[in-house]
Scaffold this motif. Structure first.
Motif, PDB file in Angstrom:
ATOM      1  N   ASN A   1     -30.747  -1.209  16.772  1.00 44.13           N
ATOM      2  CA  ASN A   1     -30.428  -0.442  17.975  1.00 44.13           C
ATOM      3  C   ASN A   1     -31.114  -1.059  19.194  1.00 44.13           C
ATOM      4  OD1 ASN A   1     -33.116   0.619  18.239  1.00 44.13           O
ATOM      5  ND2 ASN A   1     -32.607   2.192  16.741  1.00 44.13           N
ATOM      6  N   ARG A   2     -30.669  -0.655  20.352  1.00 39.60           N
ATOM      7  CA  ARG A   2     -31.155  -1.249  21.603  1.00 39.60           C
ATOM      8  C   ARG A   2     -32.666  -1.091  21.766  1.00 39.60           C
ATOM      9  NH1 ARG A   2     -29.652  -3.483  26.169  1.00 39.60           N
ATOM     10  NH2 ARG A   2     -30.575  -2.901  28.170  1.00 39.60           N
ATOM     11  N   GLU A   3     -33.202   0.054  21.382  1.00 41.25           N
ATOM     12  CA  GLU A   3     -34.633   0.297  21.529  1.00 41.25           C
ATOM     13  C   GLU A   3     -35.449  -0.696  20.700  1.00 41.25           C
ATOM     14  OE1 GLU A   3     -32.413   2.875  20.703  1.00 41.25           O
ATOM     15  OE2 GLU A   3     -32.228   3.399  22.816  1.00 41.25           O
ATOM     16  N   SER A   4     -35.034  -0.921  19.459  1.00 42.89           N
ATOM     17  CA  SER A   4     -35.725  -1.884  18.594  1.00 42.89           C
ATOM     18  C   SER A   4     -35.614  -3.286  19.163  1.00 42.89           C
ATOM     19  CB  SER A   4     -35.146  -1.849  17.181  1.00 42.89           C
ATOM     20  OG  SER A   4     -35.383  -0.599  16.589  1.00 42.89           O
ATOM     21  N   TYR A   5     -34.434  -3.633  19.667  1.00 43.34           N
ATOM     22  CA  TYR A   5     -34.218  -4.945  20.277  1.00 43.34           C
ATOM     23  C   TYR A   5     -35.162  -5.149  21.460  1.00 43.34           C
ATOM     24  CZ  TYR A   5     -31.728  -8.662  22.813  1.00 43.34           C
ATOM     25  OH  TYR A   5     -31.405  -9.814  23.477  1.00 43.34           O
ATOM     26  N   MET A   6     -35.305  -4.132  22.293  1.00 45.37           N
ATOM     27  CA  MET A   6     -36.152  -4.233  23.476  1.00 45.37           C
ATOM     28  C   MET A   6     -37.628  -4.389  23.111  1.00 45.37           C
ATOM     29  SD  MET A   6     -34.166  -4.275  26.073  1.00 45.37           S
ATOM     30  CE  MET A   6     -35.147  -3.849  27.486  1.00 45.37           C
ATOM     31  N   GLN A   7     -38.030  -3.864  21.961  1.00 49.63           N
ATOM     32  CA  GLN A   7     -39.425  -3.980  21.527  1.00 49.63           C
ATOM     33  C   GLN A   7     -39.745  -5.384  21.037  1.00 49.63           C
ATOM     34  OE1 GLN A   7     -40.031  -0.862  18.674  1.00 49.63           O
ATOM     35  NE2 GLN A   7     -39.739   0.741  20.198  1.00 49.63           N
ATOM     36  N   GLY A   8     -38.737  -6.125  20.597  1.00 48.34           N
ATOM     37  CA  GLY A   8     -38.942  -7.488  20.142  1.00 48.34           C
ATOM     38  C   GLY A   8     -37.739  -7.984  19.375  1.00 48.34           C
ATOM     39  N   HIS A   9     -37.382  -9.258  19.577  1.00 50.09           N
ATOM     40  CA  HIS A   9     -36.221  -9.850  18.917  1.00 50.09           C
ATOM     41  C   HIS A   9     -36.371 -11.368  18.904  1.00 50.09           C
ATOM     42  CE1 HIS A   9     -35.268  -9.408  23.226  1.00 50.09           C
ATOM     43  NE2 HIS A   9     -34.767 -10.632  23.105  1.00 50.09           N
ATOM     44  N   PHE A  10     -35.506 -12.041  18.162  1.00 54.69           N
ATOM     45  CA  PHE A  10     -35.516 -13.494  18.175  1.00 54.69           C
ATOM     46  C   PHE A  10     -35.091 -13.986  19.549  1.00 54.69           C
ATOM     47  CE2 PHE A  10     -35.079 -13.173  13.540  1.00 54.69           C
ATOM     48  CZ  PHE A  10     -36.087 -14.039  13.174  1.00 54.69           C
ATOM     49  N   TYR A  11     -35.772 -14.998  20.041  1.00 52.81           N
ATOM     50  CA  TYR A  11     -35.421 -15.597  21.321  1.00 52.81           C
ATOM     51  C   TYR A  11     -33.972 -16.065  21.271  1.00 52.81           C
ATOM     52  CZ  TYR A  11     -35.570 -18.552  25.411  1.00 52.81           C
ATOM     53  OH  TYR A  11     -35.304 -19.117  26.626  1.00 52.81           O
ATOM     54  N   GLY A  12     -33.193 -15.685  22.267  1.00 53.91           N
ATOM     55  CA  GLY A  12     -31.793 -16.079  22.338  1.00 53.91           C
ATOM     56  C   GLY A  12     -30.833 -15.173  21.588  1.00 53.91           C
ATOM     57  N   ALA A  13     -31.352 -14.189  20.872  1.00 53.91           N
ATOM     58  CA  ALA A  13     -30.481 -13.277  20.124  1.00 53.91           C
ATOM     59  C   ALA A  13     -29.760 -12.329  21.073  1.00 53.91           C
ATOM     60  CB  ALA A  13     -31.289 -12.474  19.115  1.00 53.91           C
ATOM     61  N   ILE A  14     -28.515 -12.054  20.740  1.00 56.91           N
ATOM     62  CA  ILE A  14     -27.794 -11.010  21.471  1.00 56.91           C
ATOM     63  C   ILE A  14     -27.845  -9.741  20.640  1.00 56.91           C
ATOM     64  CG2 ILE A  14     -26.308 -12.590  22.746  1.00 56.91           C
ATOM     65  CD1 ILE A  14     -24.062 -11.932  20.755  1.00 56.91           C
ATOM     66  N   ASN A  15     -27.828  -8.618  21.308  1.00 56.71           N
ATOM     67  CA  ASN A  15     -27.923  -7.332  20.629  1.00 56.71           C
ATOM     68  C   ASN A  15     -26.542  -6.701  20.522  1.00 56.71           C
ATOM     69  OD1 ASN A  15     -29.091  -4.061  21.433  1.00 56.71           O
ATOM     70  ND2 ASN A  15     -29.275  -5.036  19.457  1.00 56.71           N
ATOM     71  N   ILE A  16     -26.058  -6.594  19.302  1.00 58.27           N
ATOM     72  CA  ILE A  16     -24.838  -5.844  19.008  1.00 58.27           C
ATOM     73  C   ILE A  16     -25.208  -4.903  17.857  1.00 58.27           C
ATOM     74  CG2 ILE A  16     -22.436  -5.911  18.243  1.00 58.27           C
ATOM     75  CD1 ILE A  16     -22.198  -8.708  19.399  1.00 58.27           C
ATOM     76  N   PRO A  17     -25.556  -3.654  18.168  1.00 62.40           N
ATOM     77  CA  PRO A  17     -25.924  -2.733  17.092  1.00 62.40           C
ATOM     78  C   PRO A  17     -24.832  -2.668  16.020  1.00 62.40           C
ATOM     79  CG  PRO A  17     -26.467  -1.788  19.218  1.00 62.40           C
ATOM     80  CD  PRO A  17     -25.664  -3.039  19.481  1.00 62.40           C
ATOM     81  N   PHE A  18     -25.252  -2.567  14.772  1.00 64.71           N
ATOM     82  CA  PHE A  18     -24.330  -2.574  13.642  1.00 64.71           C
ATOM     83  C   PHE A  18     -23.183  -1.584  13.845  1.00 64.71           C
ATOM     84  CE2 PHE A  18     -22.958  -0.999   9.475  1.00 64.71           C
ATOM     85  CZ  PHE A  18     -22.541  -2.193   8.908  1.00 64.71           C
ATOM     86  N   GLU A  19     -23.496  -0.423  14.370  1.00 68.56           N
ATOM     87  CA  GLU A  19     -22.484   0.622  14.567  1.00 68.56           C
ATOM     88  C   GLU A  19     -21.429   0.218  15.586  1.00 68.56           C
ATOM     89  OE1 GLU A  19     -25.827   1.073  14.720  1.00 68.56           O
ATOM     90  OE2 GLU A  19     -26.035   1.989  12.744  1.00 68.56           O
ATOM     91  N   GLU A  20     -21.711  -0.772  16.435  1.00 64.13           N
ATOM     92  CA  GLU A  20     -20.773  -1.227  17.462  1.00 64.13           C
ATOM     93  C   GLU A  20     -20.068  -2.535  17.099  1.00 64.13           C
ATOM     94  OE1 GLU A  20     -22.912  -1.592  21.139  1.00 64.13           O
ATOM     95  OE2 GLU A  20     -23.783   0.409  20.969  1.00 64.13           O
ATOM     96  N   LEU A  21     -20.389  -3.092  15.954  1.00 64.16           N
ATOM     97  CA  LEU A  21     -19.901  -4.425  15.601  1.00 64.16           C
ATOM     98  C   LEU A  21     -18.373  -4.508  15.588  1.00 64.16           C
ATOM     99  CD1 LEU A  21     -20.689  -7.292  14.834  1.00 64.16           C
ATOM    100  CD2 LEU A  21     -20.766  -6.558  12.446  1.00 64.16           C
TER     101      LEU A  21
END
Length: 105
Positions: free
Chosen positions: A29-49
Motif C-alpha cells: 500500500n501507499r503508506e508502506s511504500y512511503m516509509q521505504g521502498h527499492f530505489y526506482g520502484a513504482i508503487n502499484i498496490p496489489f489491489e490496483e494491479l
C-alpha cells in the motif's frame, strides 16, 4: 511448475547494481511504500494491479515485491500467463537490509 523465476533480495541488489533492463514494482500500500521502498520502484498496490496493468512496460523485466512475498507471487502467476516477463522477489521487503532503499517520493 512456475513460469517465472524467484530471486532473493541479494540477487535483486546485484541486478540493480548492474542496471538491468527492468522495472521494479512495489505491490504494498501507499503508506508502506512511503516509509521505504527499492530505489526506482513504482508503487502499484496489489489491489490496483488489474486496473493499472497498462502502466507496466512491456519491453522490460518486471520485478515484483510485496511485504512478505505472497502477493508478488500471485501477481507473477497472473502476469506470466499474460505473456509478461516477470520475476518474483522471495520473502518480501520486510527482510531487505540492502543499500537500494528510498523513502518518500
Amino acid at each position: 511448475m512456475m513460469a517465472y523465476p524467484t530471486i532473493t533480495m541479494a540477487y535483486l541488489d546485484m541486478w540493480l547494481e548492474r542496471g538491468e533492463n527492468m522495472q521494479v514494482i512495489d505491490l504494498r500500500n501507499r503508506e508502506s511504500y512511503m516509509q521505504g521502498h527499492f530505489y526506482g520502484a513504482i508503487n502499484i498496490p496489489f489491489e490496483e494491479l488489474e486496473e493499472r496493468i497498462k502502466e507496466l512496460p512491456v519491453n522490460k523485466i518486471l520485478i515484483f515485491y510485496c511485504s512478505r512475498g505472497s502477493k508478488s507471487m500471485l501477481a507473477c502467476n497472473r502476469l506470466s500467463r499474460s505473456g509478461y516477463q516477470v520475476v518474483n522477489v522471495a520473502n518480501g521487503f520486510h527482510l531487505y537490509r540492502g543499500k537500494y532503499t528510498a523513502t518518500g517520493l
